[in-house]
Motif scaffolding. Structure first.
Motif, PDB file in Angstrom:
ATOM      1  N   PRO A   1       0.824  -1.207   0.000  1.00  0.00           N
ATOM      2  CA  PRO A   1       0.000   0.000   0.000  1.00  0.00           C
ATOM      3  C   PRO A   1       0.858   1.256   0.000  1.00  0.00           C
ATOM      4  N   ALA A   2       0.205   2.396  -0.183  1.00  0.00           N
ATOM      5  CA  ALA A   2       0.895   3.687  -0.211  1.00  0.00           C
ATOM      6  C   ALA A   2       1.158   4.142   1.214  1.00  0.00           C
ATOM      7  N   LEU A   3       2.170   3.546   1.821  1.00  0.00           N
ATOM      8  CA  LEU A   3       2.524   3.849   3.207  1.00  0.00           C
ATOM      9  C   LEU A   3       4.014   3.632   3.398  1.00  0.00           C
TER      10      LEU A   3
ATOM     11  N   VAL B   1      -2.711   7.044   3.140  1.00  0.00           N
ATOM     12  CA  VAL B   1      -2.592   8.124   2.170  1.00  0.00           C
ATOM     13  C   VAL B   1      -1.138   8.560   2.132  1.00  0.00           C
ATOM     14  N   ARG B   2      -0.635   8.848   0.929  1.00  0.00           N
ATOM     15  CA  ARG B   2       0.778   9.223   0.787  1.00  0.00           C
ATOM     16  C   ARG B   2       0.923  10.306  -0.286  1.00  0.00           C
ATOM     17  N   LEU B   3       1.745  11.292   0.024  1.00  0.00           N
ATOM     18  CA  LEU B   3       2.133  12.321  -0.930  1.00  0.00           C
ATOM     19  C   LEU B   3       3.613  12.153  -1.233  1.00  0.00           C
ATOM     20  N   SER B   4       3.947  11.951  -2.503  1.00  0.00           N
ATOM     21  CA  SER B   4       5.331  11.773  -2.934  1.00  0.00           C
ATOM     22  C   SER B   4       5.720  12.890  -3.878  1.00  0.00           C
ATOM     23  N   ALA B   5       6.999  13.247  -3.885  1.00  0.00           N
ATOM     24  CA  ALA B   5       7.485  14.296  -4.776  1.00  0.00           C
ATOM     25  C   ALA B   5       8.897  13.987  -5.230  1.00  0.00           C
ATOM     26  N   ASN B   6       9.144  14.211  -6.518  1.00  0.00           N
ATOM     27  CA  ASN B   6      10.478  14.120  -7.108  1.00  0.00           C
ATOM     28  C   ASN B   6      10.800  15.463  -7.748  1.00  0.00           C
ATOM     29  N   PRO B   7      11.264  16.437  -6.960  1.00  0.00           N
ATOM     30  CA  PRO B   7      11.507  17.774  -7.512  1.00  0.00           C
ATOM     31  C   PRO B   7      12.669  17.831  -8.491  1.00  0.00           C
TER      32      PRO B   7
ATOM     33  N   VAL C   1       5.633  11.783   2.472  1.00  0.00           N
ATOM     34  CA  VAL C   1       5.009  11.749   3.789  1.00  0.00           C
ATOM     35  C   VAL C   1       3.773  10.875   3.663  1.00  0.00           C
ATOM     36  N   SER C   2       3.466  10.105   4.707  1.00  0.00           N
ATOM     37  CA  SER C   2       2.334   9.195   4.608  1.00  0.00           C
ATOM     38  C   SER C   2       1.748   8.913   5.981  1.00  0.00           C
ATOM     39  N   TYR C   3       0.491   8.516   5.949  1.00  0.00           N
ATOM     40  CA  TYR C   3      -0.232   8.132   7.166  1.00  0.00           C
ATOM     41  C   TYR C   3      -1.033   6.874   6.863  1.00  0.00           C
ATOM     42  N   GLY C   4      -1.078   5.965   7.835  1.00  0.00           N
ATOM     43  CA  GLY C   4      -1.869   4.762   7.667  1.00  0.00           C
ATOM     44  C   GLY C   4      -2.563   4.355   8.945  1.00  0.00           C
TER      45      GLY C   4
ATOM     46  N   HIS D   1      -1.954   3.442  14.414  1.00  0.00           N
ATOM     47  CA  HIS D   1      -1.787   4.530  13.461  1.00  0.00           C
ATOM     48  C   HIS D   1      -0.297   4.659  13.170  1.00  0.00           C
ATOM     49  N   ARG D   2       0.048   4.832  11.912  1.00  0.00           N
ATOM     50  CA  ARG D   2       1.463   4.959  11.530  1.00  0.00           C
ATOM     51  C   ARG D   2       1.650   6.226  10.699  1.00  0.00           C
ATOM     52  N   LEU D   3       2.666   6.994  11.055  1.00  0.00           N
ATOM     53  CA  LEU D   3       3.048   8.195  10.321  1.00  0.00           C
ATOM     54  C   LEU D   3       4.494   8.044   9.883  1.00  0.00           C
ATOM     55  N   THR D   4       4.792   8.332   8.616  1.00  0.00           N
ATOM     56  CA  THR D   4       6.167   8.236   8.146  1.00  0.00           C
ATOM     57  C   THR D   4       6.516   9.452   7.299  1.00  0.00           C
ATOM     58  N   ALA D   5       7.795   9.764   7.247  1.00  0.00           N
ATOM     59  CA  ALA D   5       8.338  10.787   6.356  1.00  0.00           C
ATOM     60  C   ALA D   5       9.738  10.347   5.960  1.00  0.00           C
ATOM     61  N   SER D   6      10.124  10.611   4.723  1.00  0.00           N
ATOM     62  CA  SER D   6      11.450  10.183   4.275  1.00  0.00           C
ATOM     63  C   SER D   6      11.929  11.052   3.128  1.00  0.00           C
ATOM     64  N   ALA D   7      13.237  11.034   2.931  1.00  0.00           N
ATOM     65  CA  ALA D   7      13.861  11.709   1.799  1.00  0.00           C
ATOM     66  C   ALA D   7      15.050  10.880   1.344  1.00  0.00           C
ATOM     67  N   THR D   8      15.219  10.779   0.027  1.00  0.00           N
ATOM     68  CA  THR D   8      16.325  10.029  -0.564  1.00  0.00           C
ATOM     69  C   THR D   8      17.071  10.927  -1.543  1.00  0.00           C
TER      70      THR D   8
END
Length: 434
Positions: A189-191, A263-269, A277-280, A295-302
């Motif tokens: 899933p998107a999480l 729900v997840r918002l992804s970005a490749n600027p 960032v995502s919440y599940g 409840h799970r909250l995540t944030a990441s950057a690569t």
């Protein structure tokens, strides 16, 4: 202890910081190091398939090619994966030693249609056969899932044979936006970020992250439907999925009616950067505690970047938070990096800090609700041989210094129990390496 982790974090980031300050010559991004071609993404049709990391998650467009490509009957075929085999030693009273085979293999088929793109994927893992004894391979401070009806601790469970069986279709309403649909009896899933087995920054480390069940543990869910709005630089997704963790039978599909969402918002600027960032909400994830949801909250950057003439550098930072039942929130922090110096010599490292309860660590009942800051510092080295035909083997070593508070010393025999592994690694040839 927090200062120690911060210091290692700065050390891991240093090679990239030095490299990032260098200006690239014109055209470098189009025909970059390690044989990679990264073109500017201006429309949905420009998005490279390799942007997809695991499930529908995104990674940077700039990455060392590690797939074998082909064509058949109008379909593009891509095969990727990585396999590790070695001997794992974890010290102290809760440690153990064992041989283990770890990894995954994936076949993807894509077809460009007049108004969209269809992608089919099958991913398998040998771990039920090669890392399933005693509930998984030894790994100090690891937690999550069960063995013989009891919660696992200080071991990493094997991944299921079927890691992904999925189909996705992206419909292009214009060059700049579209609708993506993803359906999988076994999928993700998107999480969370790209799951650790599939990140370039973790691609040379055979062992799992300690914050797996705070960050990306849903990367194998049996029953997933995802819909997303997609643009060339961003994607907003909503998933409905089965939140129950896989059971101890690692060979079948543990299908259940979906009961969780994310729900997840992804970005490749840019071609080098990907973030999410995502919440599940996971309903009844553990079979041993079916009345407890979380409840799970995540944030990441690569961040990815070429290094030298034939090398590549990748790093990922991840934050995850779990709120389970009426318990206080617990967090997991991760910084990992791999630096391929020249196509042959690779160094990798990882720093983690995770807040785990006594319940997570399977401690005696008086300590069940206490929270402990635990973590590890990992450093490893791989020497790549070959290549030999379509694959490139390597030999490596990994060492870990684990850190526990005084309250856990009686259980681990030390405040700094150690672990190590010697291993071989096999992966597809990376284009452009000598």
């Amino acid at each position: 202890m927090r200062t120690l982790f911060l210091s290692l974090g700065l050390l891991l980031a240093l090679p990239a910081g030095a490299r990032a300050q260098e200006e690239e010559p014109p055209g470098h991004g189009e025909h970059g190091h390690a044989g990679h071609e990264a073109r500017e993404v201006r429309s949905l049709r420009d998005i490279p398939l390799m942007r997809r990391g695991s499930g529908t998650s995104w990674q940077p467009d700039l990455l060392p090619p590690s797939m074998l490509h082909g064509e058949a009957a109008g379909w593009g075929l891509m095969f990727s994966g990585v396999l590790f085999g070695g001997y794992d030693v974890q010290g102290g009273p809760r440690g153990d030693s064992a041989g283990a085979g770890i990894g995954w293999l994936m076949l993807m088929a894509d077809r460009e249609l007049p108004s969209g793109q269809l992608v089919l994927s099958v991913m398998l893992s040998p771990e039920p056969f090669t890392a399933g004894a005693e509930g998984g391979y030894p790994l100090l401070l690891q937690t999550g899932e069960t063995y013989q009806g009891e919660p696992l601790h200080d071991r990493q469970h094997p991944h299921d044979l079927f890691m992904e069986l999925a189909a996705s279709y992206t419909h292009y309403f214009s060059d700049t936006w579209g609708l993506m649909l993803y359906a999988a009896p076994a999928g993700e899933p998107a999480l969370g970020p790209v799951a650790f087995p599939h990140r370039v920054s973790a691609g040379y480390d055979p062992l799992a992250v300690l914050g797996h069940h705070w960050q990306d543990a849903t990367h194998i869910s049996f029953g997933v439907v995802t819909a997303g709005l997609v643009t060339p630089m961003a994607k907003l997704e909503l998933s409905w999925f089965n939140g129950r963790e896989p059971d101890e039978n690692r060979y079948d599909l543990d299908l259940r009616v979906p009961d969780s969402f994310s729900v997840r918002l992804s970005a490749n600027p840019t071609a080098r950067v990907s973030a999410q960032v995502s919440y599940g909400y996971l309903r009844s994830p553990e079979a041993l505690e079916p009345d407890v949801s979380l409840h799970r909250l995540t944030a990441s950057a690569t961040y990815h970047a070429p290094f030298g003439s034939n090398g590549f550098w990748a790093t990922t930072a991840v934050f995850g938070r779990d709120v389970e039942g009426g318990e206080a929130p617990t967090d997991a922090f991760l910084l990992e990096s791999s630096l391929d110096l020249d196509g042959h010599h690779v160094v990798f490292g990882r720093a983690e800090l995770v807040r785990k309860t006594g319940h997570d660590l399977v401690l005696p009942e008086p300590l069940e609700h206490e929270v402990f800051d635990v973590g590890n510092l990992v450093l490893g080295y791989v020497y790549n041989l070959g290549p030999f035909g379509p694959v490139r083997p390597g030999v490596g070593v990994r060492g870990a210094l684990n850190v526990v508070p005084a309250g856990l010393e009686p259980f681990y025999g030390s405040r700094t129990p150690v672990g190590g592994m010697v291993f071989v690694r096999v992966a597809p040839v990376m284009s452009g390496h000598p």
